[in-house]
Scaffold this motif. Sequence first.
Motif, short mmCIF file in Angstrom:
data_model
loop_
_atom_site.label_atom_id
_atom_site.label_comp_id
_atom_site.label_asym_id
_atom_site.label_seq_id
_atom_site.Cartn_x
_atom_site.Cartn_y
_atom_site.Cartn_z
N ASP A 115 0.82 -1.21 0.00
CA ASP A 115 0.00 0.00 0.00
C ASP A 115 0.85 1.26 0.00
OD1 ASP A 115 0.87 -0.37 2.60
OD2 ASP A 115 -1.05 0.12 3.53
N LEU A 116 1.99 1.20 0.66
CA LEU A 116 2.91 2.34 0.63
C LEU A 116 3.41 2.59 -0.78
CD1 LEU A 116 4.77 4.40 2.19
CD2 LEU A 116 6.46 2.56 2.22
N LEU A 117 3.84 1.53 -1.44
CA LEU A 117 4.36 1.67 -2.80
C LEU A 117 3.29 2.18 -3.76
CD1 LEU A 117 6.41 -1.65 -2.91
CD2 LEU A 117 7.34 0.67 -2.75
N SER A 126 1.44 11.64 -10.51
CA SER A 126 0.67 12.88 -10.57
C SER A 126 1.55 14.12 -10.60
CB SER A 126 -0.28 12.96 -9.37
OG SER A 126 -1.08 14.10 -9.41
N GLY A 127 2.86 13.92 -10.48
CA GLY A 127 3.78 15.06 -10.60
C GLY A 127 4.49 15.45 -9.34
N ALA A 128 4.38 14.66 -8.27
CA ALA A 128 5.08 14.98 -7.03
C ALA A 128 6.56 14.63 -7.13
CB ALA A 128 4.45 14.22 -5.86
N PHE A 129 7.36 15.39 -6.43
CA PHE A 129 8.78 15.10 -6.27
C PHE A 129 8.89 14.17 -5.06
CE2 PHE A 129 12.89 16.84 -4.28
CZ PHE A 129 13.70 15.96 -4.98
N VAL A 130 9.38 12.96 -5.28
CA VAL A 130 9.37 11.92 -4.24
C VAL A 130 10.76 11.76 -3.62
CG1 VAL A 130 8.99 9.48 -3.73
CG2 VAL A 130 7.47 10.68 -5.33
N VAL A 131 10.79 11.93 -2.32
CA VAL A 131 12.00 11.68 -1.53
C VAL A 131 11.70 10.53 -0.57
CG1 VAL A 131 13.61 12.61 0.18
CG2 VAL A 131 12.77 14.07 -1.68
N ALA A 132 12.54 9.53 -0.56
CA ALA A 132 12.33 8.37 0.31
C ALA A 132 13.46 8.24 1.31
CB ALA A 132 12.23 7.09 -0.52
N LEU A 133 13.09 8.03 2.56
CA LEU A 133 14.03 7.62 3.59
C LEU A 133 13.75 6.15 3.86
CD1 LEU A 133 13.00 10.76 4.43
CD2 LEU A 133 14.79 10.40 6.13
N VAL A 134 14.71 5.29 3.52
CA VAL A 134 14.45 3.85 3.55
C VAL A 134 15.70 3.11 3.99
CG1 VAL A 134 14.95 3.66 1.06
CG2 VAL A 134 13.60 1.88 2.20
N ASN A 135 15.51 2.12 4.87
CA ASN A 135 16.67 1.40 5.38
C ASN A 135 17.18 0.37 4.39
OD1 ASN A 135 18.56 1.06 7.47
ND2 ASN A 135 17.48 -0.74 8.24
N ASP A 136 16.26 -0.33 3.72
CA ASP A 136 16.66 -1.34 2.73
C ASP A 136 16.81 -0.65 1.37
OD1 ASP A 136 17.01 -3.39 0.96
OD2 ASP A 136 15.36 -4.62 1.71
N PHE A 137 18.05 -0.36 1.00
CA PHE A 137 18.27 0.41 -0.23
C PHE A 137 18.13 -0.43 -1.48
CE2 PHE A 137 20.62 3.81 -2.65
CZ PHE A 137 19.75 4.83 -2.28
N THR A 138 17.88 -1.73 -1.32
CA THR A 138 17.59 -2.59 -2.49
C THR A 138 16.09 -2.72 -2.71
OG1 THR A 138 17.51 -4.66 -1.21
CG2 THR A 138 19.68 -3.89 -1.96
N SER A 139 15.30 -2.00 -1.95
CA SER A 139 13.85 -2.16 -1.97
C SER A 139 13.21 -1.44 -3.16
CB SER A 139 13.25 -1.60 -0.68
OG SER A 139 13.43 -0.20 -0.62
N LEU A 141 10.89 0.73 -3.01
CA LEU A 141 10.70 2.15 -2.68
C LEU A 141 11.92 2.97 -3.07
CD1 LEU A 141 9.10 4.45 -1.42
CD2 LEU A 141 10.03 3.79 0.82
N ALA A 142 13.11 2.45 -2.80
CA ALA A 142 14.33 3.17 -3.17
C ALA A 142 14.40 3.38 -4.68
CB ALA A 142 15.56 2.42 -2.67
N ASP A 143 13.97 2.37 -5.45
CA ASP A 143 13.98 2.48 -6.91
C ASP A 143 12.93 3.46 -7.41
OD1 ASP A 143 16.01 0.59 -7.07
OD2 ASP A 143 14.62 -1.09 -7.32
N LEU A 144 11.80 3.54 -6.70
CA LEU A 144 10.69 4.37 -7.15
C LEU A 144 10.94 5.86 -6.91
CD1 LEU A 144 7.72 4.53 -8.16
CD2 LEU A 144 7.01 4.08 -5.80
N ALA A 145 11.69 6.20 -5.88
CA ALA A 145 11.87 7.59 -5.47
C ALA A 145 12.70 8.39 -6.47
CB ALA A 145 12.53 7.64 -4.10
N ASP A 146 12.43 9.69 -6.55
CA ASP A 146 13.29 10.59 -7.33
C ASP A 146 14.64 10.77 -6.63
OD1 ASP A 146 11.43 11.43 -9.48
OD2 ASP A 146 10.28 12.27 -7.81
N GLU A 147 14.59 10.84 -5.31
CA GLU A 147 15.80 10.90 -4.49
C GLU A 147 15.60 9.97 -3.31
OE1 GLU A 147 18.62 12.27 -5.01
OE2 GLU A 147 18.39 14.10 -6.21
#
Length: 352
Positions: A115-117, A126-139, A141-147
Amino acid sequence: MAIDQMAVSTINPATTLMHREAGEGGDAVARFLEANASTLTRIAERLRADPPKGATTCARGSSDHAATYGKYLIETLIGVPTSTAALSVASIYDAPVMAADSLCIAISQSGRSPDLLTSVKAHKDSGAFVVALVNDFTSPLADLADEALPLCAGPELSVAATKSYIVSLAGLAALVAEWAGDDGLKAAVYALPDQLRAAFDRDWSHALPTLEDATNLFVIGRGYGFGIAQEAALKLKETCALHAEAFSSAEVRHGPMAIVREGFPILAFATSDTAGDGVREVAAEFLSRGAKVELADAGGGVTSTLPAGRFEPALEPILMIQSFYRFANALSLRRGLNPDAPPHLNKVTRTV
């Protein structure tokens, strides 16, 4: 109480995974700051050059409590309205998200909850700039984020998140300090590792008799401290089987305080700023009713029962939750429970 209370209560609290991992908070924050310095600068430069009209956080559990802290930082130091995404809007209802010209901050230990993803992708599409703070950098979420900002907390084996939560708080503070161009706050953030190590050594055992046999309590905070009140209440539920509700010291006056009577337990976190004044006032009122109040007061008030050092007020909650984790670990064992393996819980919650 658990049936094996006597056996569990003889375990040395310092030998649990929760104790060990929580105690790594200072080192983990140091790793985060070293690894992400250039990325934080790049993100801040983009946010200043193209200011978002609003910010939305996407998170669940402890990460959502970190998001509460981030909301207060962003709104007080930047002035950008910040809200929390209801993840089911995207994952269950498949409703459209209008997020153009906004900032989306996703926070997660695993980066794998469906649900998070789904929600983060809807904001990004929709045009948001996505920043992710994530512990598993192979996840994903890390791939999906702009930064993506790796938390660098390292493996967290205890079900109860501790060091990843601490780094999430510090990461948000570092991001906002860079974004605001606040050199004083930035310097304080870089002083956090040593401050956290000192905070972990603080003795909160005064509160053990108050909560050892408790069944319900309120956890009180306000402003920057409200997010850690939420987190402490969650940890008391999951590691101590203790029903705890978190309230702002302002919100608790709207009805909930009616049940606070003689002997009712209260755990309160007061920062040294004006938000802490509200916590101190409520704590004093509850004391006058005969409540059992355990107060961590960075302002050094006379009613404080739990040691809390004065620091940059926006960062004092990070130090208090570091002290609390050590206490919660000890309380769990005192109540005959295993803080590393709460019943019915898993490390990764895959909510659809």
